[in-house]
Design an enzyme around this catalytic site. Structure first.
Site, PDB file in Angstrom:
ATOM      1  N   ARG A 111      33.697  45.994  49.492  1.00 16.02           N
ATOM      2  CA  ARG A 111      34.389  45.033  48.637  1.00 16.02           C
ATOM      3  C   ARG A 111      34.732  43.780  49.442  1.00 16.02           C
ATOM      4  O   ARG A 111      34.995  43.848  50.648  1.00 16.02           O
ATOM      5  CB  ARG A 111      35.666  45.700  48.137  1.00 16.02           C
ATOM      6  CG  ARG A 111      36.548  44.860  47.216  1.00 16.02           C
ATOM      7  CD  ARG A 111      36.014  44.842  45.846  1.00 16.02           C
ATOM      8  NE  ARG A 111      37.037  44.455  44.860  1.00 16.02           N
ATOM      9  CZ  ARG A 111      36.796  43.694  43.820  1.00 16.02           C
ATOM     10  NH1 ARG A 111      35.584  43.207  43.617  1.00 16.02           N
ATOM     11  NH2 ARG A 111      37.745  43.409  42.952  1.00 16.02           N
ATOM     12  N   THR A 385      29.310  42.060  36.274  1.00 13.27           N
ATOM     13  CA  THR A 385      28.953  42.799  37.478  1.00 13.27           C
ATOM     14  C   THR A 385      27.560  43.373  37.238  1.00 13.27           C
ATOM     15  O   THR A 385      26.957  43.114  36.216  1.00 13.27           O
ATOM     16  CB  THR A 385      30.034  43.880  37.696  1.00 13.27           C
ATOM     17  OG1 THR A 385      31.291  43.217  37.863  1.00 13.27           O
ATOM     18  CG2 THR A 385      29.786  44.766  38.879  1.00 13.27           C
ATOM     19  N   ASN A 405      31.741  38.779  40.595  1.00 17.44           N
ATOM     20  CA  ASN A 405      32.793  38.648  39.589  1.00 17.44           C
ATOM     21  C   ASN A 405      32.261  37.976  38.337  1.00 17.44           C
ATOM     22  O   ASN A 405      31.633  38.639  37.525  1.00 17.44           O
ATOM     23  CB  ASN A 405      34.025  37.932  40.146  1.00 17.44           C
ATOM     24  CG  ASN A 405      35.284  38.356  39.402  1.00 17.44           C
ATOM     25  OD1 ASN A 405      35.321  39.399  38.776  1.00 17.44           O
ATOM     26  ND2 ASN A 405      36.317  37.534  39.470  1.00 17.44           N
ATOM     27  N   GLU A 424      35.821  36.274  43.676  1.00 14.63           N
ATOM     28  CA  GLU A 424      36.522  37.562  43.688  1.00 14.63           C
ATOM     29  C   GLU A 424      38.021  37.434  43.889  1.00 14.63           C
ATOM     30  O   GLU A 424      38.775  38.373  43.602  1.00 14.63           O
ATOM     31  CB  GLU A 424      35.943  38.448  44.788  1.00 14.63           C
ATOM     32  CG  GLU A 424      35.869  39.898  44.412  1.00 14.63           C
ATOM     33  CD  GLU A 424      34.907  40.124  43.256  1.00 14.63           C
ATOM     34  OE1 GLU A 424      35.360  40.565  42.191  1.00 14.63           O
ATOM     35  OE2 GLU A 424      33.715  39.860  43.410  1.00 14.63           O
ATOM     36  N   ASP A 427      40.384  38.550  41.252  1.00 19.48           N
ATOM     37  CA  ASP A 427      40.695  39.957  41.024  1.00 19.48           C
ATOM     38  C   ASP A 427      42.055  40.369  41.585  1.00 19.48           C
ATOM     39  O   ASP A 427      42.537  41.467  41.321  1.00 19.48           O
ATOM     40  CB  ASP A 427      39.602  40.852  41.627  1.00 19.48           C
ATOM     41  CG  ASP A 427      38.446  41.032  40.657  1.00 19.48           C
ATOM     42  OD1 ASP A 427      38.445  40.365  39.615  1.00 19.48           O
ATOM     43  OD2 ASP A 427      37.554  41.834  40.945  1.00 19.48           O
ATOM     44  N   SER A 456      39.780  46.739  41.939  1.00 17.37           N
ATOM     45  CA  SER A 456      38.578  46.670  41.107  1.00 17.37           C
ATOM     46  C   SER A 456      38.571  47.826  40.121  1.00 17.37           C
ATOM     47  O   SER A 456      39.290  48.820  40.292  1.00 17.37           O
ATOM     48  CB  SER A 456      37.329  46.751  42.004  1.00 17.37           C
ATOM     49  OG  SER A 456      36.159  46.865  41.232  1.00 17.37           O
ATOM     50  N   SER A 457      37.757  47.696  39.091  1.00 17.19           N
ATOM     51  CA  SER A 457      37.531  48.806  38.164  1.00 17.19           C
ATOM     52  C   SER A 457      36.154  49.434  38.350  1.00 17.19           C
ATOM     53  O   SER A 457      35.801  50.373  37.628  1.00 17.19           O
ATOM     54  CB  SER A 457      37.649  48.321  36.717  1.00 17.19           C
ATOM     55  OG  SER A 457      38.956  47.901  36.431  1.00 17.19           O
ATOM     56  N   GLY A 477      31.462  45.518  33.569  1.00 14.54           N
ATOM     57  CA  GLY A 477      32.351  45.448  32.418  1.00 14.54           C
ATOM     58  C   GLY A 477      33.799  45.181  32.733  1.00 14.54           C
ATOM     59  O   GLY A 477      34.660  45.359  31.873  1.00 14.54           O
ATOM     60  N   GLY A 478      34.126  44.769  33.981  1.00 16.95           N
ATOM     61  CA  GLY A 478      35.518  44.486  34.305  1.00 16.95           C
ATOM     62  C   GLY A 478      36.395  45.692  34.051  1.00 16.95           C
ATOM     63  O   GLY A 478      36.042  46.827  34.379  1.00 16.95           O
TER      64      GLY A 478
END
Length: 576
Positions: A111, A385, A405, A424, A427, A456-457, A477-478
């Protein structure tokens, strides 16, 4: 909860091994970890990929035919998508990789990190209010990229082929070009409206048109240097110099930021569910914890779900009630584990989740204000993403989600390098307690700090049974990522739907805030009589302007079944 022990090796030993490899020019996956070179018999009748475009599928097929394994193919896919899927594929961003190699689970966190000069209040004005767009567009939005370091780490630890081999397809696509399809062209047009006059986006992508062969010579040169020098070029070589130079006077990233970046091998979140072992993303992802909570709470509420049809008004209500509690926990407790002690074991504990499941009101939406984080005491990210899933004939698997992002990230392209840089930093919680663009809020656990990784998801996930891979899955998909992965798993296993139908089925989303709001996707909207019945239960329906893009592989006996989401331009392929 069972946790996998990390392989330990001193920083000094790592440095010596890396320097030795670079000084001798020996870049064939030279290991910082001892490689398992034992030749194993094939256990599947084909390798399989589910990827975001056909060029990445071709790259993977080439790598498999050259004798590569799932990790080699995954790295080739990642670099290829950086060229042919530039709206989300990247070397200017970062992500997560869940692996199952030689019967053991692993997780790699590459990340992005906040630059050393980042501050908690960097996106606030003198009155303490969030400055609109500052964390979304331009140089101030960029976090320190991790993708190149992540791919280097994965391939040198587990790959079979030479490093140069896995970069060869991407270099060819950048040098010789690829034909732009309609979806990419439309996404470029939409991005241009956001970046117009704010960045140098059009200098590099202004000629990206549908049906045209698009070449990226600067990016080809960067990829060639990375092929020859490894990750060192990106973080401490000519490419690092180009990135730092582009930031000087504009953004926060310096060459020191790049030199100090490291990918991290972490313990994956593991949980038992319906006879399967779920292997998924740990913090700084909220996705793995959220997915496990969803799966377990639904199983615990089996009596309430009995005879309730899939995607009926009552089904949507019950899932929303579960999601409401998951997002309350997510906002309060999830963050970068290097900065904040994340209570993963407590959040995924059966007794805790049974207590949370018992709070679900089977008849009407629970009052939002009454749904508090369950351990006592509310996160941002864009949807654009990309994910890919890979399984090789030896039974190894890679589930990888990575991102810049927003589509085309910050809109900043490194001059002389052609690298699209992420946005990013959006986020992070720019101001704890203030909703982001998705209406999701974050706490101090996700506030900005130098070297910190934003929450993050992303939820790259692998299911195994009896020590063998059963399912590899993930999606962009966030904040919708882990709720989408959950629904596809649920469709496939609880409702016995074929994988293709499980992926294509309608998906919906609730995230605590805005109160009692159900989001639906353009691909399969909630409308007509269904909409009226959901609204009658007390919900507000709201359209989101994007679809997910699930890439999944299920193993049936010794045969993989690979499926790419019909919502995107993805390709699934079996490779004999």
């Amino acid at each position: 909860m069972k946790l996998v022990e990390k392989t330990k090796i001193s920083a000094a030993a790592l440095a010596l091994l890396s320097l030795s490899a670079l000084s001798t020019g020996f870049l064939e996956a030279t290991p910082a970890f001892a490689k398992d070179t034992q030749q194993r018999p094939a256990v599947l009748n084909a390798s399989a990929v589910a990827v975001a475009d056909k060029y990445a599928a071709d790259a993977a097929e080439q790598i498999f035919k050259e004798g590569g394994n799932a990790v080699d193919a995954a790295v080739a896919i990642a670099f290829s998508l950086a060229v042919t899927y530039p709206e989300a594929g990247n070397i200017g961003g970062g992500g997560f990789m869940t692996l199952y190699v030689n019967g053991k689970p692993y997780f790699l966190d590459y990340r992005e990190r906040a630059p050393l000069a980042a501050t908690r209040t960097m996106y606030l004005d003198d009155k303490g209010n969030v400055i609109p767009g500052k964390s979304l567009f331009g140089y101030d939005a960029v976090g320190v990229p991790g993708t190149v370091e992540g791919m280097w780490e994965a391939q040198k630890r587990f790959g079979k082929l030479q490093w140069k081999q896995v970069l060869a397809p991407a270099i060819k696509y950048a040098r010789d070009g690829f034909v732009v399809d309609e979806q990419l062209a439309k996404r470029r047009e939409a991005a241009e409206k956001d970046f117009g006059g704010k960045t140098n986006f059009d200098d590099y992508f202004g000629n990206l048109k549908e049906g045209v062969t698009f070449k990226q010579p600067d990016l080809a040169n960067v990829l060639t240097r990375i092929a020859n020098q490894g990750a060192k070029d990106f973080y401490d070589g000519k490419t690092a110099d180009l990135i730092a130079a582009s930031m000087k006077g504009h953004g926060l990233i310096t060459k020191r930021d790049l030199q100090e970046y490291k990918a991290v091998w972490r313990q994956p979140v593991e949980a038992k569910w319906n006879g399967y072992e779920v292997i998924t993303a740990p913090p700084p992802s909220s996705g793995g914890v959220g997915l496990v909570q969803l799966l377990k709470m639904k199983a615990m509420l089996a009596p309430q779900f009995k005879d309730v049809p899939l995607n009926s008004p009552q089904y949507i209500h019950l899932i929303a009630e579960i999601e409401k509690r998951v997002f309350a926990d997510r906002a309060q407790y999830l963050g970068d584990p290097d900065f904040y002690k994340v209570p993963v074991a407590q959040l995924t504990d059966d007794a805790y989740l049974a207590k949370r499941a018992a709070e679900v009101d089977p008849d009407k939406p629970s009052d939002t204000k009454s749904v508090q984080p369950g351990l006592g005491t509310s996160m941002p990210e864009k949807a654009e993403t990309t994910h890919f899933s890979v399984v090789d004939k030896w039974g190894n698997a890679v589930s990888n989600t990575y991102t810049i992002n927003g589509y085309f990230g910050s809109g900043v392209v490194v001059p002389g390098a052609g690298i699209v840089l992420n946005d990013e930093m959006d986020d992070f919680a720019s101001k704890p307690g203030v909703p982001n663009m998705f209406g999701v809020v974050g706490s101090d656990a996700n506030s900005i700090a130098p070297k910190k990784r934003p929450l993050s998801s992303m939820t790259p996930t692998i299911l195994t049974k009896d020590g063998k891979v059963a399912l590899v899955i993930g999606t962009p998909g966030g904040s919708r990522i882990f709720t989408s992965v959950f629904q596809v798993i649920n469709n496939n296993y609880d409702f016995d739907m074929p994988l293709k139908d499980s992926v294509a089925a309608m998906r919906f989303h609730h995230q605590l805030l805005p109160p009692n709001t159900i989001f639906w996707e353009p691909y399969a909207p909630i409308d007509g009589e269904l909409a009226k019945q959901v609204e009658a239960k007390g919900y507000v329906l709201k359209a989101q302007d994007f679809n997910g893009d699930i890439q999944a592989i299920r193993i049936n006996g010794d045969t993989p079944d690979a499926v790419s989401d019909p919502r995107g331009r993805g390709v699934s392929r079996l490779i004999q």
